[in-house]
Design an enzyme around this catalytic site. Sequence first.
Site, PDB file in Angstrom:
ATOM      1  NE  ARG A 159     -21.442  -6.485   0.165  1.00 23.86           N
ATOM      2  CZ  ARG A 159     -20.276  -6.931   0.400  1.00 23.86           C
ATOM      3  NH1 ARG A 159     -20.570  -7.910   1.030  1.00 23.86           N
ATOM      4  NH2 ARG A 159     -19.642  -6.224  -0.606  1.00 23.86           N
ATOM      5  N   GLY A 218     -12.784  -7.156  -6.617  1.00 27.52           N
ATOM      6  CA  GLY A 218     -12.928  -7.874  -5.355  1.00 27.52           C
ATOM      7  C   GLY A 218     -11.889  -8.071  -4.655  1.00 27.52           C
ATOM      8  CB  CYS A 271      -1.156   0.615   1.914  1.00 21.91           C
ATOM      9  SG  CYS A 271      -2.097  -1.892   1.676  1.00 21.91           S
ATOM     10  CB  CYS A 305     -14.280  -1.225   2.964  1.00 23.11           C
ATOM     11  SG  CYS A 305     -14.814  -1.914   4.387  1.00 23.11           S
TER      12      CYS A 305
END
Length: 330
Positions: A176, A90, A57, A187
Amino acid sequence: MAKEAGEKALTDAGVPYSAIEQACVGYVYGDSTCGQRAIYHSLGLTGIPIINVNNNCSTGSTALFMARQLIQGGLADCVLALGFEKMERGSLTSKYMDRTSPMDKHMEVMINRYGMAAAPGAPQMFGNAGREHMEKYGTKPEHFAKIAWKNHRHSTNNPYSQFQDEYSLEQVMNSRKVYDFLTLLQCCPTSDGAGAAVLASEAFVRKHHLENQAVEIVAQEMVTDFPSTFSENSCIKMVGYDMSQRAAEKCFKAAGLKPGDVDVVELHDCFSANELITYEALGLCEEGKAGELVDRGDNTYGGKFVINPSGGLISKGHPLGATGMQKKVL
């Protein structure tokens, strides 16, 4: 993406690619020498050294760090730092199952403390750090949701953000569930992207009369893990609290400033939990007081700090190789 980011950075700097003496290029997922491929066929073939950087990251900011060191060391006067990423759909997954994962010791800490759930690894790691913060300091799920709500609201001012939608606090909390208290809107999304910066010595800036657009890097530090990351059975330490704290301390010392002197902060909000924990690591508030900072509104316009005015990774997206250089804010 690399072509667009690179060309825009050069245009913005008023520097031709022929003036670039070296390039530090970051990406995480890709075959060897993607940096050369990206530069050769988008910016030019000038024979310069091109260094590929892979640091998860922090890849983009590591490329920037390396480029700055080249200039500080007197090895070059003008260097391009470039980061890009093409992500798969994903959540992040391991690529190589036939060898030891670089995160194995980090995961051990988490499993020893909270076990392993049927959820993606990254939100579990940071979600459990937030869970530990709640257990230790009485922080509430609402505090984390307020951070995401704030970042989504900030994103409406950033045309470069992947998502520019504003949500209510209820929508954030009721989206969700990904893991424990972390919901989808807390997120960072899967993203493609690129970012670039042109770094130059003061002599180069003066020689080419670039003073009016030059931005000085007053201080930049890079720190890796300490034994405390693995020895204290703490998910907060495991996700990088101590190294963030040390980097901040070194940066403020080098700059001759203190946390209270800062007005605007861009920090790594891969998940709302990491943003909250990092408030304390950076010294923006006392340890355990981040929830109170959020409740006071000291992380947005009208408060003590404006944190992630770009919308943060929660809105901008998180293309790993580009993330450390994609802090584009109006």
